[in-house]
Design a protein around this motif. Structure first.
Motif, mmCIF file in Angstrom:
data_model
loop_
_atom_site.group_PDB
_atom_site.id
_atom_site.type_symbol
_atom_site.label_atom_id
_atom_site.label_comp_id
_atom_site.label_asym_id
_atom_site.label_seq_id
_atom_site.Cartn_x
_atom_site.Cartn_y
_atom_site.Cartn_z
ATOM 1 N N LEU A 1 0.574 -1.461 -0.142
ATOM 2 C CA LEU A 1 0.210 -0.063 0.086
ATOM 3 C C LEU A 1 0.749 1.524 0.055
ATOM 4 O O LEU A 1 2.216 1.407 1.014
ATOM 5 N N ILE A 2 -0.240 2.124 -1.070
ATOM 6 C CA ILE A 2 0.634 3.331 -1.040
ATOM 7 C C ILE A 2 0.194 4.507 0.574
ATOM 8 O O ILE A 2 -0.964 4.259 -0.140
ATOM 9 N N LEU A 3 0.170 4.547 1.721
ATOM 10 C CA LEU A 3 -0.345 5.691 2.507
ATOM 11 C C LEU A 3 0.177 6.540 2.310
ATOM 12 O O LEU A 3 0.527 7.426 2.347
ATOM 13 N N VAL A 4 -1.352 7.900 1.902
ATOM 14 C CA VAL A 4 -1.104 9.058 1.306
ATOM 15 C C VAL A 4 -0.621 10.358 2.439
ATOM 16 O O VAL A 4 0.083 10.605 1.674
ATOM 17 N N GLU A 5 -0.788 9.570 3.533
ATOM 18 C CA GLU A 5 -0.050 10.491 4.162
ATOM 19 C C GLU A 5 1.029 10.937 4.044
ATOM 20 O O GLU A 5 1.903 11.445 4.150
ATOM 21 N N GLN A 6 1.577 9.360 4.085
ATOM 22 C CA GLN A 6 3.185 9.702 3.753
ATOM 23 C C GLN A 6 3.954 9.180 2.629
ATOM 24 O O GLN A 6 4.838 9.098 2.364
ATOM 25 N N ALA A 7 2.724 9.418 1.560
ATOM 26 C CA ALA A 7 3.779 9.469 0.238
ATOM 27 C C ALA A 7 4.998 10.677 0.584
ATOM 28 O O ALA A 7 4.409 11.952 0.461
ATOM 29 N N ARG A 8 5.553 10.254 -0.731
ATOM 30 C CA ARG A 8 6.536 10.904 -1.059
ATOM 31 C C ARG A 8 7.383 11.169 -2.463
ATOM 32 O O ARG A 8 7.477 9.886 -2.297
ATOM 33 N N VAL A 9 7.792 12.004 -3.080
ATOM 34 C CA VAL A 9 7.949 12.191 -3.724
ATOM 35 C C VAL A 9 9.199 12.132 -4.458
ATOM 36 O O VAL A 9 10.526 12.578 -3.643
ATOM 37 N N LEU B 1 3.262 18.528 -8.209
ATOM 38 C CA LEU B 1 3.577 17.061 -7.395
ATOM 39 C C LEU B 1 5.052 17.223 -7.248
ATOM 40 O O LEU B 1 4.913 16.568 -6.378
ATOM 41 N N ALA B 2 5.696 17.713 -7.751
ATOM 42 C CA ALA B 2 7.363 18.485 -6.950
ATOM 43 C C ALA B 2 7.048 19.279 -6.100
ATOM 44 O O ALA B 2 8.212 19.171 -4.924
ATOM 45 N N ASP B 3 5.883 19.612 -5.464
ATOM 46 C CA ASP B 3 6.959 20.633 -3.981
ATOM 47 C C ASP B 3 6.292 20.416 -2.966
ATOM 48 O O ASP B 3 5.371 18.854 -3.073
#
Length: 235
Positions: free
Chosen positions: A69-77, A233-235
């Motif tokens: 899973l990608i947890l959206v609150e912890q997602a990093r680019v 999305l880079a921010d």
């Protein structure tokens, strides 16, 4: 978890609601391999054969443990993707702009064509009823990447993605994560664990925890669909 050949839209939706996703076998050889590989598990009752299936081994119903899973609150680019995004000034993302084009591209040129005609038709039907969604990446009006899947409450199960320009598929998943967070979502399920899933930011979650998340009461908002610059999305 089971084998059964019913891929109508309501069966597929019901499976997602119970933490399962379909993985069709497109050829006779793949079906025979399924039967040979899992016949002992079927005989022992560890894997079920669903009733009223003419060719049960033509579709496997899967529920991995753990679940990536990608947890959206912890997602990093990733840093490399952020650098690419800052240069992609012409790239624009959308959602639900052309679901059928995205799903066709997702199976284009794939040797293992698990997106069969029947499953494709069911997912398109689920899109029309508001359960399945796509995200698109565009460069000067040209479709260069995308992803799609089925939303169940706070979880979005991402079935597939495609890339026609380097990094465009990752941008699609990153954009989906951002849009789903804005819609009140909690996690993107990428189904298959591995190096690619980890690069997207997925982490393995025990299946019971995944099922709790899937079944929890959820009041979410619609997925935002407006065209937006990919550079954000880079921010």
């Amino acid at each position: 978890m089971a084998f059964g050949d019913n891929l109508d839209a309501q069966t597929v939706l019901g499976a997602y609601r119970h933490g399962l996703y379909p993985f069709p076998a497109d050829t006779l050889e793949q079906r025979l391999l399924n039967e040979m590989s899992y016949e002992p598990d079927v005989a022992a009752g560890r894997v079920k054969l669903l009733d009223d299936s003419a060719e049960p081994y033509s579709v496997a119903w899967c529920s991995p443990d753990p679940r990536p899973l990608i947890l959206v609150e912890q997602a990093r680019v990733q840093r490399s993707l952020r650098r690419q995004l800052r240069k992609a000034t012409n790239w624009v993302t959308t959602a639900d702009a052309c679901f059928e084009r995205v799903i066709q591209q997702c199976r284009e040129g794939r040797a293992e064509r698990w997106l069969t005609d029947e499953l494709l038709a069911s997912l398109c039907s689920l899109h029309k009823s508001g359960h399945a969604h796509s995200v698109e990446v565009w460069d000067d009006g040209q479709l260069i990447g995308g992803t799609l899947g089925v939303r169940i409450g706070a979880v979005f199960s991402a079935d597939s993605q495609f890339t026609l320009r380097s990094g465009a598929g990752k941008v699609a998943v990153t954009d989906l994560t951002r849009r789903f967070a804005e819609a009140g979502g909690l996690a993107i399920d990428v189904q298959h664990d591995g190096d690619h899933a980890r690069l997207l930011g997925a982490r393995p979650i025990p299946r019971p925890q995944y099922l709790d998340m899937l079944n929890a009461p959820h009041q979410g908002a619609p997925l935002p669909t407006e065209a937006l610059p990919a550079t954000r999305l880079a921010d």
